[in-house]
Design a protein around this motif. Sequence first.
Motif: not given
Length: 377
Positions: A247-249, A252-254, A288-289, A293-295
């Motif tokens: 889960a790239p986004l 990235l947020h974490l 963007p969340l 979402l791309e997963y």
Amino acid sequence: MYEIPQCISNDSFEAVPHSVSGQKSHTSSVSLAKLPRKKLTLKMKRKQRRETLKNLPPLEANRLLMWREHRQRMLNVVSELDRSPPTFQAVRLTGVNVLRENADTFMQRTRDNIQMLVGLTQTMRTHGVINPFRYEAPFVMSAVPGIIGNLERMERDNRDLGRRIRDVVSEVDSGLRPDAKGDDQVQTQPFTMPNQALAKYKAFHLNLPTTDKERWQLFRPRIYFDIYLKDTRPLGRFVVQLYTEAAPLVVLHLVRCCMCNMHNKFLIKRLFPGLWLDVELPIEHESPLHRRLEYDGKIIDHGAYDYVLSFSKDHLQGFRDNMFFSVSFKPLSVVNGSRVGFGHVVKGGKILECLQSYGTKNGTLSRGILFTSCGVL
């Protein structure tokens, strides 16, 4: 000129006929005493009064009006004299405020008398040989040696305490090696990216890092969290390895939140012992969340690891105000297909084991659990 109205009652005014200038009163025919004694309304009373005034001679009617005005004025009379009893201050009268002063004065006088009697007794026993009055300055020992002794004793106690603290061995897994410094904690073994994970990015011609260290930091970043039990003690640190391709986004947020040490934004909302705990993290309005979402749900098998970080597929269309993710306490193969795993705990499992003692069956926390620090390794 009219006479001064007499202060008589209504009954006496109605019963006694009035005469002015030798004229006979006609009140006998229209006397109010002859009215029927029944409960009359205000409207009926006013009507009867008007009829009575019409039937009376002008002089008698004026006299009746003057009497009614006089009676109304007397009802509204307010006395200008202060008829209330005089007030007094109970504290001043009883002297409560000076009781303490009187008691102190009495005790001081008693002590002075005792001292005087003691002096008189000594004088009488010695027949005046000793002088009961001392005019020379008394000898007082200095307090400096005692203070220095206390400081030396405190210094010895501090040295003994420091020696015991230095010999203490922690029983909590902090997730860090004692000899690790800075970037040495990052794994440097060769990194092999799964071909199925990179296959969907071939069309974009991405410039991937060349060194293994940079590849580990990009595809397998590691973050840590320090947990504190509210009003009690710190519990320790656990380290999480994230999978970027899952889960790239979300990853990235974490990582951004941990790089900025936003530990106060991570909130533990629910904790089910033996199952999982739910964590809430607020996100910005332009993040963007909020979008789709791309997963990749096949990166992590929930039945192969315990302490897996995942979020529900209900949020694949985007999170609303906050991002929700869970940390499982044991392998849960039953959630494969319904949740997306994007990381798992690699160090500090005993910390999460200890956390289960502060949860309940309905998920509420029996004790407050806080994140005091977070970062990227």
